[in-house]
Scaffold this motif. Structure first.
Motif, short mmCIF file in Angstrom:
data_model
loop_
_atom_site.label_atom_id
_atom_site.label_comp_id
_atom_site.label_asym_id
_atom_site.label_seq_id
_atom_site.Cartn_x
_atom_site.Cartn_y
_atom_site.Cartn_z
N SER A 138 0.79 -1.21 0.03
CA SER A 138 0.09 -0.05 0.09
C SER A 138 0.73 1.15 -0.01
CB SER A 138 -0.79 0.15 1.26
OG SER A 138 -0.18 -0.06 2.32
N THR A 139 0.28 2.54 -0.17
CA THR A 139 0.98 3.81 -0.18
C THR A 139 0.69 4.22 1.12
OG1 THR A 139 0.75 4.04 -2.57
CG2 THR A 139 1.36 6.01 -1.02
N PHE A 140 1.96 4.31 1.77
CA PHE A 140 1.81 4.84 3.17
C PHE A 140 1.93 6.22 3.61
CE2 PHE A 140 4.53 5.73 7.08
CZ PHE A 140 3.68 5.70 8.15
N LEU A 141 3.13 6.87 2.77
CA LEU A 141 3.37 8.33 3.12
C LEU A 141 3.85 9.06 1.89
CD1 LEU A 141 3.39 10.23 5.82
CD2 LEU A 141 5.67 9.50 6.18
N LYS A 154 8.27 19.60 1.73
CA LYS A 154 7.86 20.45 2.74
C LYS A 154 7.64 19.40 4.07
CE LYS A 154 2.82 20.11 1.71
NZ LYS A 154 1.59 20.79 1.39
N GLU A 155 7.51 20.11 5.19
CA GLU A 155 7.44 19.34 6.28
C GLU A 155 5.69 19.32 6.41
OE1 GLU A 155 10.66 20.19 9.68
OE2 GLU A 155 9.58 22.29 9.15
N GLY A 156 5.16 18.63 7.29
CA GLY A 156 3.86 18.50 7.86
C GLY A 156 3.19 17.56 7.99
N PRO A 157 1.98 17.28 8.52
CA PRO A 157 1.22 15.86 9.00
C PRO A 157 1.24 15.05 7.74
CG PRO A 157 -0.38 17.82 8.39
CD PRO A 157 1.32 18.23 8.15
N PHE A 158 0.81 13.56 8.08
CA PHE A 158 1.12 12.53 7.31
C PHE A 158 0.00 13.07 5.95
CE2 PHE A 158 2.37 8.80 10.09
CZ PHE A 158 3.66 9.35 10.44
N ASN A 159 -0.75 13.76 6.22
CA ASN A 159 -1.65 13.72 4.78
C ASN A 159 -1.48 14.95 4.10
OD1 ASN A 159 -2.57 15.96 6.52
ND2 ASN A 159 -4.67 15.30 6.62
N ASP A 160 -0.27 15.61 4.69
CA ASP A 160 -0.11 16.73 3.64
C ASP A 160 1.48 17.07 4.02
OD1 ASP A 160 0.18 19.18 2.09
OD2 ASP A 160 -0.78 20.49 3.65
N CYS A 161 2.39 16.37 3.68
CA CYS A 161 3.83 16.30 3.65
C CYS A 161 4.64 16.35 2.44
CB CYS A 161 4.49 15.30 4.65
SG CYS A 161 3.87 13.77 4.17
N GLY A 162 4.17 16.50 1.12
CA GLY A 162 4.68 16.43 0.16
C GLY A 162 5.10 15.34 -0.37
N TYR A 181 14.00 7.58 11.15
CA TYR A 181 14.84 8.43 10.19
C TYR A 181 15.09 8.10 9.09
CZ TYR A 181 15.21 11.07 14.77
OH TYR A 181 15.42 11.64 15.91
N PHE A 182 15.21 9.09 8.00
CA PHE A 182 15.82 8.40 6.73
C PHE A 182 16.76 9.49 6.13
CE2 PHE A 182 11.81 10.09 4.75
CZ PHE A 182 12.56 11.03 3.73
N SER A 183 17.89 8.85 5.51
CA SER A 183 19.02 9.76 4.84
C SER A 183 18.38 9.79 3.37
CB SER A 183 20.14 9.12 4.93
OG SER A 183 20.41 8.05 4.37
N ALA A 184 19.00 10.81 2.48
CA ALA A 184 18.48 10.91 1.23
C ALA A 184 19.62 11.20 0.24
CB ALA A 184 17.14 11.68 1.37
N ASP A 185 20.80 10.91 0.59
CA ASP A 185 22.02 11.18 -0.10
C ASP A 185 22.08 13.12 -0.37
OD1 ASP A 185 24.15 10.58 -1.65
OD2 ASP A 185 23.11 10.47 -3.64
N TYR A 186 21.91 13.21 -1.61
CA TYR A 186 22.20 14.86 -1.66
C TYR A 186 20.84 15.58 -1.19
CZ TYR A 186 26.12 13.91 -4.77
OH TYR A 186 27.31 13.79 -5.31
N ASN A 187 19.60 14.88 -1.08
CA ASN A 187 18.48 15.62 -0.70
C ASN A 187 18.20 15.73 0.66
OD1 ASN A 187 17.09 15.74 -3.51
ND2 ASN A 187 18.12 13.58 -3.42
N SER A 188 16.90 16.03 1.17
CA SER A 188 16.84 16.60 2.79
C SER A 188 16.48 15.15 3.41
CB SER A 188 15.63 17.14 2.68
OG SER A 188 15.81 18.67 2.12
N ALA A 189 17.41 14.97 4.72
CA ALA A 189 16.95 13.99 5.50
C ALA A 189 15.80 14.39 6.23
CB ALA A 189 18.39 13.67 6.51
N ARG A 190 15.00 13.11 6.66
CA ARG A 190 13.69 13.52 7.46
C ARG A 190 13.56 12.71 8.70
NH1 ARG A 190 9.91 15.76 4.12
NH2 ARG A 190 10.90 16.67 2.27
N GLN A 197 2.30 11.76 13.90
CA GLN A 197 1.98 11.48 12.67
C GLN A 197 2.19 12.87 11.88
OE1 GLN A 197 -2.55 10.27 12.08
NE2 GLN A 197 -1.57 8.20 12.59
N TYR A 198 3.85 13.14 12.06
CA TYR A 198 4.30 14.20 11.44
C TYR A 198 5.61 14.07 10.75
CZ TYR A 198 4.96 19.20 10.96
OH TYR A 198 5.16 20.72 10.50
#
Length: 470
Positions: A138-141, A154-162, A181-190, A197-198
Motif C-alpha cells: 500500500s501507499t503509506f506516506l 515540505k514538512e507537515g502532517p502525514f496527509n500533507d507532507c509533500g 529517520y531516513f537519509s536521502a543522499d544529496y536531498n533532505s533527510a527526514r 503523525q508528522y
C-alpha cells in the motif's frame, strides 16, 4: 501386378457398439449443454449445497455448488464477508467468483437479480468461508506526482507532507520505535514521527548523507555518515541524543566516500566502507584505534553493510557490482574477517531467482534481517534477509543458505511503475532503495525512491467498518 493395401472393414458387432457409444455421447453432451443453459426458474428454490475451497485470501477463486443459479452473470451477485465478489462464470448448478479484499467475516450470500438489478431472491451458506489475510503493498506516506514538475517538498502532517526525493537509508531510533529517520543522499533527510503523525526535516548540515546508525552505549547516540570527497575530512559524526540530535562531533578519523557503516551488536565497534579505497575499516570507540578490517575485492564501489542481529556475520551489499558478500565475525580477535560471495555474480547485473551465484541482482541497496518463525523447529539461523533490488524494481528475499527469491514488485510485466495490491501480481515499485521492518507491527516500510513516496507491506487491516450491501 502391384497389390494395393486395403483397409479391412469393421465387423458388424463393432459397428453397432460404435454407433451406440456415439449416440450416448451425443445425448450426454446435449444434456450437459442443456444444464448449462437453463435460466433461473423463479418457481424453484435457489440452493447452495457446498463451496470450494474452504479458505483463502483476496484474489483466490471460489466455486459455489447448488441449484437454480441460472446462467446470467449480470444477474448473479455474490457477497462474501460483506464485500461484493467478482462473478466470472455461472452455470445452473455452479457459480465461479473471486474472493474480494477484506472479506473478513466469511459469510457467503448469493442473490439473483431482475433486469433492473433488484434482488429477486437470496440464499446464504450455512458454513462460513475462512478468510486468510494476505500481505499487500500500500501507499503509506507522501504524495504521488504523475507530473514530476509539480513536486513539492515540505514538512507537515502525514496527509500533507509533500514527497521525498533520494531516499537511501531507513533507521528506527532504538530508544523510540515511533521515530523513523531516513537519509536521502544529496536531498533532505527526514524524521517520521508515528505518534504525532508528522514528517519534519532532520538537519545535519552536510551536503550528502549516506547512512544512519546508532552507538551501542547507554546513550545510543546517532552516527551520521557524510559521504564527502576529501581525504583530509571526517566521514562519520556523532549526533548526541542529549541535544535531541542537533549537536554533533566528528569521529576523529579522516574518511572519504563513506557509503556503509555498521555497529557490532555485541562489542560495539564501528565498521565503515570507503568508496575509492575499496576497503572496510574498524574503529574502536574505547581505544580510538582505527585500522583495516579487510580489503574489498573491488575499489570505486559503493558498499552498503547490514549486520546480523546476533553479530555472527554481516552482509556487504556491493551496489555497483550487483552482488552480496558475507563476512563472518571472529569473536577472539573482535573483528570481521575476509568476505566471500553469498549471492549474485560480481559484475553480472540481471534478474534471476536462484541459489548463490546463480541468482542475479541489479544494484542492490539496503536490506534488513527479519525473523522467520518457520525456522524455529530446525534450529540454526532464524532470519531471512529482505533487500531492495533497485534496478529490478523489486524487494528480494534471501535465506540463510543464500537462496534468492522475489518477495514483492515487478508487477505483471516485470517493469517499474506505481501500483498497490498483491505482492507479485499487482504491486509495482520504481527504484526502491530504503527498507525498514517494524517487529511490533509486523510490517515493512519501503523507500520507493523513484516514485518519491514511502510504501508499506503488511497484512490487511480490519480497521474499516464492514460495508453494507443492500
Amino acid at each position: 501386378m502391384e497389390k494395393k493395401n486395403r483397409i479391412k472393414p469393421i465387423s458388424w458387432p463393432i459397428q453397432v457398439i460404435i454407433i451406440l457409444l456415439t449416440t450416448l455421447c451425443f445425448i450426454q453432451c446435449k444434456e450437459d449443454s442443456d444444464k448449462q443453459t437453463i435460466g433461473f426458474d423463479p418457481s424453484k428454490q435457489v440452493v447452495i449445497t457446498d463451496f470450494y475451497p474452504k479458505e483463502g485470501g483476496v484474489g483466490s477463486k471460489l466455486i459455489l455448488y447448488g441449484e437454480n443459479f441460472g446462467n446470467d452473470i449480470s444477474k448473479t451477485k455474490v457477497v462474501i464477508g460483506g464485500k461484493v465478489a467478482k462473478v466470472v462464470g455461472v452455470q445452473n448448478n455452479s457459480v465461479y467468483c473471486v474472493i474480494p479484499e477484506k472479506a473478513y467475516a466469511g459469510d457467503i450470500r448469493v442473490s439473483i437479480l431482475d433486469d433492473e438489478g433488484k434482488e429477486l431472491v437470496n440464499v446464504e451458506t450455512k458454513e462460513r468461508f475462512e478468510y486468510t489475510k494476505k500481505l499487500l503493498v500500500s501507499t503509506f506516506l507522501g504524495k504521488y506526482y504523475e507530473v514530476g514538475s509539480n513536486f513539492e517538498e515540505k514538512e507537515g502532517p502525514f496527509n500533507d507532507c509533500g514527497a521525498f526525493k533520494g531516499m537511501l537509508w531507513f533507521s528506527f531510533d532504538p530508544k523510540n520505535s515511533n521515530h523513523l529517520y531516513f537519509s536521502a543522499d544529496y536531498n533532505s533527510a527526514r524524521l517520521i514521527d508515528f505518534e504525532k503523525q508528522y514528517v519534519s526535516y532532520f538537519r545535519t548540515g552536510f551536503d550528502r548523507v549516506s547512512v544512519l546508525n546508532w552507538r551501542l552505549d547507554a546513550n545510543q547516540d546517532m552516527i551520521v555518515s557524510h559521504n564527502q570527497s576529501s581525504d583530509t575530512r571526517y566521514g562519520n559524526y556523532l549526533f548526541s541524543r542529549e541535544s535531541k540530535f542537533i549537536q554533533n562531533n566528528p569521529i576523529p578519523v579522516y574518511a572519504r566516500g563513506v557509503n556503509g557503516t555498521i555497529i557490532h551488536p555485541q562489542n560495539g565497534e564501528l565498521y565503515y566502507s570507503r568508496f575509492r579505497a575499496g576497503d572496510i575499516r574498524r574503529y574502536d570507540f574505547a581505544t580510538g584505534e582505527d585500522k583495516l578490517a579487510f580489503p574489498n575485492p573491488y575499489s570505486a564501489v559503493a558498499i552498503y553493510m547490514v549486520v546480523h542481529p546476533s553479530g555472527d556475520y554481516a552482509y556487504l551489499i556491493q551496489y555497483d557490482r550487483h552482488f552480496i558478500m558475507r563476512t563472518d565475525y571472529d569473536y577472539a580477535r573482535k573483528t570481521f574477517t575476509t568476505p566471500y560471495t553469498i549471492a549474485g555474480a560480481a559484475g553480472s547485473s540481471g534478474y534471476a531467482d536462484g541459489v548463490g551465484t546463480n541468482a542475479r541482482l541489479n544494484n542492490p541497496v539496503q536490506g534488513v534481517f527479519v525473523k522467520n518463525p518457520d525456522y524455529e523447529q530446525n534450529g540454526g539461523d532464524q532470519y531471512d534477509f529482505y533487500f531492495c533490488d533497485k534496478e529490478n524494481h523489486a524487494i528480494r528475499r534471501m535465506t540463510p543458505q543464500g537462496r534468492i527469491s522475489t518477495f514483492a514488485g515487478r508487477g505483471n510485466n516485470g517493469t517499474s511503475g506505481y501500483a498497490d495490491g498483491d505482492l507479485r501480481t499487482e504491486a509495482r515499485f520504481k527504484q526502491p532503495q530504503a527498507i525498514a521492518y517494524d517487529e511490533a507491527k509486523e510490517c515493512f516500510y519501503i523507500g520507493d525512491t523513484g516514485n518519491w513516496i514511502i510504501r508499506k507491506i503488511a497484512k490487511e487491516e480490519e480497521e474499516e467498518a464492514v460495508e453494507t450491501t443492500n
